[in-house]
Design a protein around this motif. Structure first.
Motif, short mmCIF file in Angstrom:
data_model
loop_
_atom_site.label_atom_id
_atom_site.label_comp_id
_atom_site.label_asym_id
_atom_site.label_seq_id
_atom_site.Cartn_x
_atom_site.Cartn_y
_atom_site.Cartn_z
N GLU A 111 0.74 -1.18 0.02
CA GLU A 111 -0.11 -0.06 -0.06
C GLU A 111 1.06 1.24 0.02
O GLU A 111 0.44 2.31 -0.02
N ALA A 112 1.98 1.31 -0.07
CA ALA A 112 2.87 2.40 0.17
C ALA A 112 2.75 3.22 -1.25
O ALA A 112 2.94 4.59 -1.08
N HIS A 113 2.64 2.69 -2.24
CA HIS A 113 2.35 3.56 -3.52
C HIS A 113 1.27 4.28 -3.39
O HIS A 113 0.79 5.34 -4.26
N LEU A 114 0.21 4.25 -2.21
CA LEU A 114 -0.97 5.10 -2.29
C LEU A 114 -0.62 6.24 -1.26
O LEU A 114 -1.70 7.03 -0.95
N GLN A 115 0.25 6.28 -0.57
CA GLN A 115 0.63 7.36 0.34
C GLN A 115 1.13 8.58 -0.13
O GLN A 115 1.61 8.57 -1.48
N GLY A 116 0.69 9.49 0.41
CA GLY A 116 1.49 10.91 -0.15
C GLY A 116 0.32 11.72 -1.06
O GLY A 116 -0.70 11.08 -1.57
N THR A 117 0.88 12.62 -1.62
CA THR A 117 0.21 13.40 -2.77
C THR A 117 -0.01 12.70 -4.20
O THR A 117 0.93 11.83 -4.23
N ILE A 118 -0.73 12.87 -4.86
CA ILE A 118 -0.82 12.50 -6.34
C ILE A 118 0.56 12.68 -7.08
O ILE A 118 1.03 11.67 -7.66
N GLN A 119 1.21 13.82 -6.76
CA GLN A 119 2.48 13.92 -7.41
C GLN A 119 3.63 12.94 -6.81
O GLN A 119 4.42 12.49 -7.56
N GLU A 120 3.51 12.60 -5.41
CA GLU A 120 4.54 11.81 -4.88
C GLU A 120 4.30 10.47 -5.31
O GLU A 120 5.07 9.53 -5.68
N GLN A 121 2.84 10.08 -5.55
CA GLN A 121 2.50 8.63 -6.06
C GLN A 121 3.12 8.61 -7.46
O GLN A 121 3.50 7.35 -7.66
N MET A 122 2.94 9.58 -7.90
CA MET A 122 3.32 9.34 -9.61
C MET A 122 4.93 9.18 -9.72
O MET A 122 5.24 8.61 -10.68
N LEU A 123 5.63 9.52 -8.84
CA LEU A 123 7.09 9.49 -8.89
C LEU A 123 7.63 8.09 -7.76
O LEU A 123 8.84 7.60 -7.79
N TYR A 124 6.64 7.49 -7.24
CA TYR A 124 6.84 6.24 -6.49
C TYR A 124 7.43 5.17 -7.16
O TYR A 124 6.98 4.83 -8.37
N ASN A 125 8.63 4.75 -6.75
CA ASN A 125 9.34 3.59 -7.44
C ASN A 125 9.39 3.61 -8.80
O ASN A 125 9.15 2.76 -9.46
N GLN A 139 2.50 -12.66 -7.42
CA GLN A 139 3.48 -11.68 -6.47
C GLN A 139 3.26 -10.32 -7.18
O GLN A 139 3.20 -10.07 -8.29
N GLU A 140 2.86 -9.54 -6.14
CA GLU A 140 2.53 -7.94 -6.52
C GLU A 140 3.67 -6.89 -6.34
O GLU A 140 4.45 -6.95 -5.19
N LYS A 141 4.00 -6.13 -7.40
CA LYS A 141 5.15 -5.22 -7.12
C LYS A 141 4.48 -4.00 -7.78
O LYS A 141 3.66 -4.04 -8.71
N PHE A 142 4.60 -2.79 -7.31
CA PHE A 142 4.30 -1.69 -7.81
C PHE A 142 5.36 -0.43 -8.19
O PHE A 142 6.35 -0.34 -7.38
N TYR A 143 5.21 -0.12 -9.57
CA TYR A 143 6.14 0.67 -10.05
C TYR A 143 5.54 1.88 -10.89
O TYR A 143 4.15 1.51 -11.24
N THR A 144 5.90 3.00 -11.03
CA THR A 144 5.44 4.06 -11.81
C THR A 144 6.46 4.18 -13.13
O THR A 144 7.60 3.91 -12.83
N THR A 145 5.90 4.80 -14.07
CA THR A 145 6.76 5.13 -15.23
C THR A 145 5.81 6.27 -15.69
O THR A 145 4.70 6.45 -15.62
N GLU A 146 6.75 7.08 -16.77
CA GLU A 146 6.09 7.99 -17.55
C GLU A 146 6.33 7.54 -18.90
O GLU A 146 7.31 7.10 -19.62
N ALA A 147 5.00 7.38 -19.59
CA ALA A 147 5.00 6.89 -20.89
C ALA A 147 3.71 7.54 -21.65
O ALA A 147 3.15 8.05 -21.01
N MET A 148 3.86 6.96 -23.04
CA MET A 148 2.85 7.78 -23.89
C MET A 148 1.97 6.43 -24.33
O MET A 148 2.60 5.37 -24.70
N ILE A 149 0.78 6.80 -24.50
CA ILE A 149 -0.05 5.50 -25.29
C ILE A 149 0.00 5.84 -26.77
O ILE A 149 -0.11 6.98 -27.24
N LYS A 150 0.50 4.79 -27.24
CA LYS A 150 0.78 4.77 -28.69
C LYS A 150 -0.40 4.36 -29.66
O LYS A 150 -0.88 4.79 -30.43
#
Length: 118
Positions: free
Chosen positions: A8-22, A39-50
């Motif tokens: 649940e750590a990825h849900l903590q903080g502001t939306i901006q902090e969540q977007m940069l999480y891991n 197995q669950e792992k949580f990552y964020t990325t910045e990507a474009m929808i092709k």
């Protein structure tokens, strides 16, 4: 080696902090090996929808209580998660996307909550 994180750590903080999480690149995410399918792992990325894959269903009928896909049985539905006939059902988004960043291109699925945000 990728560090283990609290689910649940990825849900903590502001939306901006969540977007940069891991934060990882798509290449890093797609190269991660898992010990098991559950197995669950949580990552964020910045990507474009092709593209959005429209060759398959882009929605499913879900249980209004748990949001999981229901099964049609004759003239009614059955929810495998709730293990009963749901009181109500509703269509829910399930969009199959091709996404990319500077490191890789891959596919992912965007479900109801995320699809409604965008």
């Amino acid at each position: 080696m990728v560090e283990e994180i609290q689910p649940e750590a990825h849900l903590q903080g502001t939306i901006q902090e969540q977007m940069l999480y891991n934060r990882r690149t798509l290449k890093e995410i797609t190269e991660i090996t898992y010990e098991s399918e559950k197995q669950e792992k949580f990552y964020t990325t910045e990507a474009m929808i092709k593209s959005i894959d429209t060759s398959d269903e882009w929605y499913y009928i879900g249980c209004r209580k748990c949001n999981k896909k229901v099964q049609k049985q004759g003239n009614h539905f059955y929810c495998p998660k709730c293990e009963k006939e749901p009181e109500n059902t509703c269509p829910r988004y399930k969009l199959k996307l091709e996404i990319c960043d500077l490191s890789a291109t891959t596919t992912c699925t965007m479900f109801e909550a995320e699809a409604k945000k965008n």
